[in-house]
Design an enzyme around this catalytic site. Structure first.
Site, PDB file in Angstrom:
ATOM      1  N   ASP A 184       0.808  -1.227   0.000  1.00  0.00           N
ATOM      2  CA  ASP A 184       0.000   0.000   0.000  1.00  0.00           C
ATOM      3  C   ASP A 184       0.839   1.274   0.000  1.00  0.00           C
ATOM      4  OD1 ASP A 184       0.901  -0.540   2.600  1.00  0.00           O
ATOM      5  OD2 ASP A 184      -1.085  -1.139   3.285  1.00  0.00           O
ATOM      6  N   ASN A 194      -7.686  -3.584  14.344  1.00  0.00           N
ATOM      7  CA  ASN A 194      -9.079  -3.796  13.907  1.00  0.00           C
ATOM      8  C   ASN A 194      -9.196  -4.937  12.884  1.00  0.00           C
ATOM      9  OD1 ASN A 194      -8.013  -2.700  11.582  1.00  0.00           O
ATOM     10  ND2 ASN A 194      -9.387  -0.940  11.482  1.00  0.00           N
ATOM     11  N   HIS A 202      -7.389  -5.121   9.982  1.00  0.00           N
ATOM     12  CA  HIS A 202      -7.062  -4.821   8.576  1.00  0.00           C
ATOM     13  C   HIS A 202      -5.754  -5.509   8.170  1.00  0.00           C
ATOM     14  CE1 HIS A 202      -4.840  -0.838   9.762  1.00  0.00           C
ATOM     15  NE2 HIS A 202      -3.934  -1.755   9.493  1.00  0.00           N
ATOM     16  N   GLU A 251      -9.814  -2.438   5.184  1.00  0.00           N
ATOM     17  CA  GLU A 251     -10.402  -2.139   6.494  1.00  0.00           C
ATOM     18  C   GLU A 251     -11.692  -2.938   6.710  1.00  0.00           C
ATOM     19  OE1 GLU A 251      -8.703  -0.487   8.605  1.00  0.00           O
ATOM     20  OE2 GLU A 251      -8.400   1.623   8.089  1.00  0.00           O
TER      21      GLU A 251
HETATM   22  C1  F6R Z   1       1.374  -1.630   6.163  1.00  0.00           C
HETATM   23  C2  F6R Z   1       0.072  -2.302   6.235  1.00  0.00           C
HETATM   24  C3  F6R Z   1      -0.709  -2.358   7.496  1.00  0.00           C
HETATM   25  C4  F6R Z   1       0.123  -2.665   8.746  1.00  0.00           C
HETATM   26  C5  F6R Z   1      -0.753  -2.623   9.998  1.00  0.00           C
HETATM   27  C6  F6R Z   1       0.034  -2.895  11.260  1.00  0.00           C
HETATM   28  O1  F6R Z   1       1.919  -1.721   4.861  1.00  0.00           O
HETATM   29  O2  F6R Z   1      -0.354  -2.786   5.245  1.00  0.00           O
HETATM   30  O3  F6R Z   1      -1.729  -3.312   7.354  1.00  0.00           O
HETATM   31  O4  F6R Z   1       0.706  -3.926   8.593  1.00  0.00           O
HETATM   32  O5  F6R Z   1      -1.386  -1.390  10.093  1.00  0.00           O
HETATM   33  O6  F6R Z   1       0.920  -1.836  11.480  1.00  0.00           O
HETATM   34  P1  F6R Z   1       2.003  -1.888  12.642  1.00  0.00           P
HETATM   35  O7  F6R Z   1       2.989  -2.927  12.249  1.00  0.00           O
HETATM   36  O8  F6R Z   1       2.624  -0.507  12.645  1.00  0.00           O
HETATM   37  O9  F6R Z   1       1.291  -2.231  13.899  1.00  0.00           O
END
Ligand code: F6R
Length: 241
Positions: free
Chosen positions: A67, A136, A138, A143
């Protein structure tokens, strides 16, 4: 689903890095799916060390990130292109022309999304996908919602996600409210998936990920029907397993 529980963050990072090293050594021209966020940083550090020690070679590897924030160019310090260069690509022997991340500043988002999808397919699809997980549920920026997207698309970020990610920005208002993300379909087509989670704020969602039920309100639950997923967690994230 394989579940590996370790004592701490350092151990999960090292274990995941070793898995990836073994994979690349078996298929040096493999296609990686990569994630940003806090969780994989330790794994990237270990991989940088292994690359320096010549235990792994990235020269033939291709990578596609999950992303990118809408509106941020690759030179913006909070963009995911910048993050990947800083935390990984600048320190390994990968050819940067083989590292792909959606362009957050593209004019035509629909075209950027379908081109990105095509590029992944032309490369042969993702061999090894690294995932973090939002508290959550995702994955990528897919999401929780009544519907999930199969393909790469422009996603609206939930307030919860923007708040969680505001730790990297000056304040929550600065966090973009949209991002281009690979869809659930491309993630599910990856031949091998490794999901990393660390810390007590991930304990609830890791419990739900492994409860044997699927819901679009928990996008990560789709992984329960994937044939080759490893979930690598520390004790805190595994607290309610
Ligand atoms: C990042 C992504 C997100 C993260 C998620 C967890 O490229 O796709 O899904 O993996 O938000 O983020 P952290 O590791 O910062 O808790």
């Amino acid at each position: 689903m394989e579940v590996y529980v370790f004592n701490n963050y350092d151990e999960i990072s090292n274990f995941a890095a070793k898995m990836l090293v073994n994979f690349i050594n078996e298929k040096p021209d493999c296609v990686l799916g990569l994630a940003t966020g806090e969780t994989p940083v330790g794994m990237y550090k270990k991989l940088i060390e292994y690359n320096r020690e010549k235990i792994v070679d990235f020269s033939k590897v291709k990578s596609f990130n999950l992303d990118e924030y809408r509106g941020l160019s690759g030179s913006h310090p909070q963009s995911y292109r910048y993050f990947m260069n800083e935390n990984f690509f600048d320190h390994i022997n990968i050819d940067k022309r083989n590292t792909f991340i959606p362009d957050g500043t593209c004019e035509d988002v629909e075209k950027e999304c379908s081109d990105y999808e095509d590029k992944i397919n032309e490369a042969g699809g993702i061999d090894f996908q690294i995932l973090g997980i939002g508290s959550n549920g995702h994955i990528g920026f897919n999401e929780p919602s009544s519907e999930l997207y199969v393909y790469t698309h422009l996603a609206s970020l939930t307030e919860e996600t923007r708040k969680a990610n505001s730790r990297f920005f000056k304040n929550v208002e600065e966090v973009p409210d949209k991002a281009i993300t690979v869809g659930i379909g491309q993630i599910m087509k990856a031949r091998r998936i490794v999901l990393l989670a660390s810390g007590s704020n991930k304990a609830d969602i890791i419990g739900k990920l492994l409860n044997g039920k699927i819901s679009t309100e928990n996008p990560s639950s789709m992984l329960e029907v994937h044939p080759s997923v490893a979930v690598i967690v520390d004790k805190e994230a595994a607290a309610i397993l």
